[in-house]
Design an enzyme around this catalytic site. Structure first.
Site, PDB file in Angstrom:
ATOM      1  N   ASN A  42      38.790  35.056  33.064  1.00 57.87           N
ATOM      2  CA  ASN A  42      39.312  34.754  34.395  1.00 57.87           C
ATOM      3  C   ASN A  42      38.386  33.771  35.105  1.00 57.87           C
ATOM      4  O   ASN A  42      37.165  33.820  34.969  1.00 57.87           O
ATOM      5  CB  ASN A  42      39.563  36.016  35.228  1.00 57.87           C
ATOM      6  CG  ASN A  42      38.411  36.998  35.251  1.00 57.87           C
ATOM      7  OD1 ASN A  42      37.533  36.980  34.387  1.00 57.87           O
ATOM      8  ND2 ASN A  42      38.421  37.874  36.230  1.00 57.87           N
ATOM      9  N   GLU A  44      37.907  32.369  38.882  1.00 57.34           N
ATOM     10  CA  GLU A  44      38.308  32.568  40.280  1.00 57.34           C
ATOM     11  C   GLU A  44      38.065  31.304  41.101  1.00 57.34           C
ATOM     12  O   GLU A  44      37.486  30.325  40.619  1.00 57.34           O
ATOM     13  CB  GLU A  44      37.552  33.775  40.851  1.00 57.34           C
ATOM     14  CG  GLU A  44      37.922  35.054  40.109  1.00 57.34           C
ATOM     15  CD  GLU A  44      37.335  36.310  40.707  1.00 57.34           C
ATOM     16  OE1 GLU A  44      36.394  36.223  41.522  1.00 57.34           O
ATOM     17  OE2 GLU A  44      37.848  37.404  40.347  1.00 57.34           O
ATOM     18  N   CYS A  53      43.996  34.227  35.559  1.00 56.02           N
ATOM     19  CA  CYS A  53      43.587  35.391  34.777  1.00 56.02           C
ATOM     20  C   CYS A  53      43.148  34.971  33.369  1.00 56.02           C
ATOM     21  O   CYS A  53      43.508  33.894  32.878  1.00 56.02           O
ATOM     22  CB  CYS A  53      44.756  36.360  34.627  1.00 56.02           C
ATOM     23  SG  CYS A  53      45.307  37.121  36.156  1.00 56.02           S
ATOM     24  N   GLU A  55      44.116  36.218  30.465  1.00 53.71           N
ATOM     25  CA  GLU A  55      45.230  36.107  29.507  1.00 53.71           C
ATOM     26  C   GLU A  55      45.937  34.772  29.648  1.00 53.71           C
ATOM     27  O   GLU A  55      46.324  34.138  28.656  1.00 53.71           O
ATOM     28  CB  GLU A  55      46.278  37.202  29.727  1.00 53.71           C
ATOM     29  CG  GLU A  55      45.759  38.612  29.762  1.00 53.71           C
ATOM     30  CD  GLU A  55      45.433  39.069  31.164  1.00 53.71           C
ATOM     31  OE1 GLU A  55      44.587  38.434  31.823  1.00 53.71           O
ATOM     32  OE2 GLU A  55      45.996  40.074  31.600  1.00 53.71           O
ATOM     33  N   CYS A  87      48.255  41.844  34.573  1.00 55.06           N
ATOM     34  CA  CYS A  87      48.990  41.808  35.835  1.00 55.06           C
ATOM     35  C   CYS A  87      50.419  41.309  35.590  1.00 55.06           C
ATOM     36  O   CYS A  87      50.760  40.824  34.505  1.00 55.06           O
ATOM     37  CB  CYS A  87      48.270  40.929  36.844  1.00 55.06           C
ATOM     38  SG  CYS A  87      48.506  39.166  36.583  1.00 55.06           S
ATOM     39  N   CYS A  90      50.807  37.652  34.390  1.00 56.85           N
ATOM     40  CA  CYS A  90      50.471  37.464  32.974  1.00 56.85           C
ATOM     41  C   CYS A  90      51.568  38.017  32.076  1.00 56.85           C
ATOM     42  O   CYS A  90      51.927  37.403  31.072  1.00 56.85           O
ATOM     43  CB  CYS A  90      49.128  38.117  32.663  1.00 56.85           C
ATOM     44  SG  CYS A  90      47.742  37.202  33.366  1.00 56.85           S
TER      45      CYS A  90
HETATM   46  O1  LIG Z   1      45.848  40.517  34.157  1.00 55.23           O
HETATM   47  C1  LIG Z   1      44.802  40.341  34.776  1.00 55.23           C
HETATM   48  C2  LIG Z   1      44.533  40.949  36.012  1.00 55.23           C
HETATM   49  C3  LIG Z   1      43.415  40.524  36.733  1.00 55.23           C
HETATM   50  N1  LIG Z   1      42.583  39.582  36.206  1.00 55.23           N
HETATM   51  C4  LIG Z   1      41.464  39.088  37.008  1.00 55.23           C
HETATM   52  C5  LIG Z   1      41.894  38.220  38.158  1.00 55.23           C
HETATM   53  C6  LIG Z   1      40.749  38.376  39.099  1.00 55.23           C
HETATM   54  O2  LIG Z   1      39.763  37.392  38.762  1.00 55.23           O
HETATM   55  C7  LIG Z   1      40.192  39.744  38.808  1.00 55.23           C
HETATM   56  C8  LIG Z   1      40.542  40.790  39.846  1.00 55.23           C
HETATM   57  O3  LIG Z   1      41.905  40.818  40.083  1.00 55.23           O
HETATM   58  O4  LIG Z   1      40.741  40.157  37.568  1.00 55.23           O
HETATM   59  C9  LIG Z   1      42.790  39.057  34.944  1.00 55.23           C
HETATM   60  O5  LIG Z   1      42.032  38.212  34.477  1.00 55.23           O
HETATM   61  N2  LIG Z   1      43.881  39.485  34.266  1.00 55.23           N
HETATM   62 ZN   LIG Z   2      47.001  38.380  35.104  1.00 55.80          ZN
END
Ligand SMILES: O=c1ccn([C@H]2C[C@H](O)[C@@H](CO)O2)c(=O)[nH]1
Ligand SMILES: [Zn+2]
Length: 131
Positions: A42, A44, A53, A55, A87, A90
């Site tokens: 991920n 940010e 994210c 994935e 999430c 994704c």
């Molecule tokens: O499917 C997901 C859900 C959340 N996150 C990350 C996004 C964010 O940086 C952190 C908290 O939500 O987790 C992912 O990488 N994948």
């Molecule tokens: Zn996600």
């Protein structure tokens, strides 16, 4: 490649995560039929909604390198007590390319559970839905 090996590639990505805001690292590794693996983490952003994210990072890396209909298995892992369930965004983006994709979902103790994307997104909206 074994499930353990794919999961470990995803765990190795935890340290690449850019997570100054959530402090919640996620790693991913997407296996293709020819054995190629695309990893992701991920990433940010100060504009929080621009975060991507792990994935989807792995998925867009794969698609942008010409892979599309050959996804075999995706490992997605976090570093906390609960499994790092993908999430909704994704799930939807993965469904576009591989509605029956096998998933390995892991947590901080390095254990993982196996299921299918269709378990997480039944009756999904995909290309066929458009007719
Ligand atoms: O499917 C997901 C859900 C959340 N996150 C990350 C996004 C964010 O940086 C952190 C908290 O939500 O987790 C992912 O990488 N994948
Ligand atoms: Zn996600």
């Amino acid at each position: 490649m074994t499930d353990r090996e794919l999961a470990d590639l995803a765990y190795a990505m935890l340290e690449k995560s850019y997570v100054p805001y959530s402090k919640f690292p996620v790693g991913a590794a997407l296996l293709c039929a020819d054995g190629t693996v695309f990893t992701g983490c991920n990433v940010e952003n100060a504009a929080y909604g621009s975060t991507i994210c792990a994935e989807r990072t792995a998925l867009v890396k794969a698609v942008s390198e010409g892979h599309r209909d050959d996804f075999v298995r995706l490992a997605v892992v976090g570093d906390s007590a609960d499994y790092c369930w993908p999430c909704g965004a994704c799930r939807q983006m993965l469904y576009e390319f591989a509605p029956e994709l096998e998933l390995l979902v892991g947590k901080g103790d390095r254990s993982f559970t196996k299921l299918k994307l269709s378990d997480l997104l039944p009756h999904g909206f995909g290309p066929k839905s458009l007719g």
